[in-house]
Scaffold this motif. Structure first.
Motif, short mmCIF file in Angstrom:
data_model
loop_
_atom_site.label_atom_id
_atom_site.label_comp_id
_atom_site.label_asym_id
_atom_site.label_seq_id
_atom_site.Cartn_x
_atom_site.Cartn_y
_atom_site.Cartn_z
N CYS A 32 0.87 -1.21 -0.15
CA CYS A 32 -0.03 -0.04 -0.07
C CYS A 32 0.88 1.09 0.09
O CYS A 32 1.95 1.39 0.41
N SER A 54 -3.97 -1.71 -3.90
CA SER A 54 -4.71 -0.97 -4.60
C SER A 54 -4.46 -0.50 -5.94
O SER A 54 -5.15 -0.09 -6.81
N LEU A 70 -8.53 -4.10 -0.87
CA LEU A 70 -7.91 -2.92 -1.21
C LEU A 70 -7.39 -2.18 0.02
O LEU A 70 -7.90 -2.50 0.86
N CYS A 71 -6.53 -1.40 -0.41
CA CYS A 71 -5.71 -0.54 0.67
C CYS A 71 -6.90 0.43 1.17
O CYS A 71 -7.66 0.72 0.51
N GLN A 80 -5.21 4.92 -6.83
CA GLN A 80 -5.95 3.95 -5.94
C GLN A 80 -7.09 3.43 -6.45
O GLN A 80 -7.92 4.09 -7.28
N SER A 81 -7.52 2.14 -6.15
CA SER A 81 -8.69 1.66 -6.44
C SER A 81 -9.74 1.78 -5.08
O SER A 81 -9.26 1.66 -4.01
#
Length: 223
Positions: A32, A54, A70-71, A80-81
């Motif tokens: 992350c 992410s 996800l982070c 980022q996602s």
């Protein structure tokens, strides 16, 4: 190959993990807040799951490494996602990365009038969602990306009250680009000085209402 198992990899100035070789196992790692990609896969036939990241980029073949978790979202960090509702509290200035990727259904991104800006890089998107339905993207100022907002293969989405400008670097580039999108609402957006203001490909049954589309090279509602 190697087994990369149980590591915490974060806050690195470039990529978290680069797999340029083949037949490695990447499992149970937390990657992350790395500046570029959390995992950059250029090798082939790598495998592994139970990772947290992410931003996974796969340019190899036969890879099955995944990040099912996800982070946590970090304000101000590009690439980022997200799979939960997010409200921005700061601007994003991105270099060589997408702004934000929406990774799941029923997700709301409220930029809260903050800016998502590309400072360098090509073929990148301000906000991108693929195979995610009932997505809302609102109150964003997006500029200088290849595509400002790009929805691919989705339905029942809302794009509302966004300001998108100067998007376009090569090929078909757009303020808003919809591919295989149905039953969605595009309302009250300002689209100006883009290559294409609004571009829809193989999309149908959408509502396009109360948008301002001015000073673009062209406006297209078809491929």
């Amino acid at each position: 190959g190697l087994t990369v198992d149980g590591n915490t990899i974060g806050n690195n100035g470039n990529d978290g993990l680069i797999t340029s070789t083949s037949n490695n196992i990447v499992i149970n790692n937390t990657l992350c807040t790395n500046t570029n990609q959390d995992i950059d896969m250029t090798g082939n036939d790598n495998s592994g799951t139970d990772n947290t990241c992410s931003n996974l980029v796969d340019s190899g073949t036969g890879n099955t490494v995944t990040c099912p978790t996800l982070c946590p979202f970090i304000q101000g960090l590009c690439g980022q996602s997200i799979d939960t509702d997010i409200t921005l509290t700061s601007d994003l200035t991105c270099s060589g990365q997408n702004g934000i990727v929406i990774a799941d259904n029923n997700t709301v991104l409220d930029c809260n009038n903050h800016f998502i800006t590309l400072s360098s890089g090509t073929s990148l998107y301000g906000v991108y969602a693929q195979n995610a339905n009932n997505v809302t993207i609102k109150n964003c100022n997006i500029t200088l990306f290849d595509k400002g907002i790009y929805l691919d293969t989705s339905s029942n989405d809302t794009i509302q009250n966004n300001d998108i400008s100067q998007c376009g670097d090569s090929g078909i580039t757009s303020g808003i680009y919809l591919n295989l999108v149905t039953d969605s609402t595009i309302v009250s957006n300002d689209l100006y000085e883009n290559d294409v203001g609004l571009h829809m490909v193989d999309s149908s049954s959408n509502i396009i209402q109360s948008n301002t589309v001015m000073d673009n090279n062209k406006v297209s509602t078809g491929s």
